[in-house]
Motif scaffolding. Structure first.
Motif, PDB file in Angstrom:
ATOM      1  N   THR A   1      34.767 -66.357  36.804  1.00  0.00           N
ATOM      2  CA  THR A   1      33.561 -66.803  36.107  1.00  0.00           C
ATOM      3  C   THR A   1      33.919 -67.239  34.701  1.00  0.00           C
ATOM      4  N   GLU A   2      33.481 -68.448  34.359  1.00  0.00           N
ATOM      5  CA  GLU A   2      33.730 -68.999  33.034  1.00  0.00           C
ATOM      6  C   GLU A   2      32.422 -69.112  32.271  1.00  0.00           C
ATOM      7  N   SER A   3      32.522 -68.882  30.959  1.00  0.00           N
ATOM      8  CA  SER A   3      31.368 -68.968  30.080  1.00  0.00           C
ATOM      9  C   SER A   3      31.349 -70.336  29.404  1.00  0.00           C
ATOM     10  N   HIS A   4      30.191 -70.955  29.408  1.00  0.00           N
ATOM     11  CA  HIS A   4      29.992 -72.240  28.736  1.00  0.00           C
ATOM     12  C   HIS A   4      28.794 -72.082  27.821  1.00  0.00           C
TER      13      HIS A   4
ATOM     14  N   PRO B   1      23.738 -69.039  26.484  1.00  0.00           N
ATOM     15  CA  PRO B   1      24.919 -68.912  27.332  1.00  0.00           C
ATOM     16  C   PRO B   1      24.699 -69.507  28.727  1.00  0.00           C
ATOM     17  N   SER B   2      25.779 -69.969  29.284  1.00  0.00           N
ATOM     18  CA  SER B   2      25.762 -70.483  30.646  1.00  0.00           C
ATOM     19  C   SER B   2      27.063 -70.052  31.306  1.00  0.00           C
ATOM     20  N   PHE B   3      26.957 -69.606  32.530  1.00  0.00           N
ATOM     21  CA  PHE B   3      28.127 -69.131  33.259  1.00  0.00           C
ATOM     22  C   PHE B   3      28.238 -69.888  34.575  1.00  0.00           C
ATOM     23  N   GLN B   4      29.474 -70.145  34.962  1.00  0.00           N
ATOM     24  CA  GLN B   4      29.708 -70.781  36.251  1.00  0.00           C
ATOM     25  C   GLN B   4      30.861 -70.064  36.931  1.00  0.00           C
ATOM     26  N   SER B   5      30.639 -69.726  38.191  1.00  0.00           N
ATOM     27  CA  SER B   5      31.600 -68.924  38.926  1.00  0.00           C
ATOM     28  C   SER B   5      32.140 -69.696  40.122  1.00  0.00           C
TER      29      SER B   5
ATOM     30  N   SER C   1      23.545 -65.844  33.568  1.00  0.00           N
ATOM     31  CA  SER C   1      24.328 -64.618  33.407  1.00  0.00           C
ATOM     32  C   SER C   1      25.524 -64.662  34.353  1.00  0.00           C
ATOM     33  N   LYS C   2      26.494 -63.810  34.067  1.00  0.00           N
ATOM     34  CA  LYS C   2      27.679 -63.734  34.922  1.00  0.00           C
ATOM     35  C   LYS C   2      27.288 -63.306  36.338  1.00  0.00           C
TER      36      LYS C   2
END
Length: 111
Positions: A32-35, A41-45, A63-64
């Protein structure tokens, strides 16, 4: 599906059924990366497994945890499309037409 549906658990369950055994913890992994910024916040896994055709990236989330569930859902859609078509995991039998006796306007009582 309900908003709080456990996509990660369902992915593990479907993989176990496919493999006909329990999975080891490392057989399905998430990266999972945070953008975005601290205020937005924005997370993409991305979910990885040797059981999959390829790694699967989920939609960006707030969220993560949501991002990991989004990736698990995307993996289910890719690897187990039959689940997406029938989330209960069963095939509906074809319904037989049943002819009712009488005139079809309700039941008649004689007595």
């Amino acid at each position: 599906m309900a908003p709080g549906f456990n996509w990660i658990g369902k992915l593990q369950e479907l993989c176990q059924k496919k493999m006909k055994r329990n999975l080891e913890k490392q057989e399905i992994t998430f990266n999972t990366e945070s953008h975005g910024s601290a205020g937005n916040p924005s997370f993409q896994s991305t979910v990885f497994s040797e059981l999959f055709v390829s790694p699967v990236m989920g939609e960006p989330s707030g969220s993560k945890k949501q991002a990991e569930h989004a990736a698990a859902r995307a993996a289910i859609e890719q690897e187990f499309p039959e689940f997406v078509e029938d989330p209960e995991g069963h095939v509906e039998p074809k319904k037989k037409r049943v002819r009712k006796k009488g005139n079809g306007k309700g039941s008649e009582y004689s007595g």
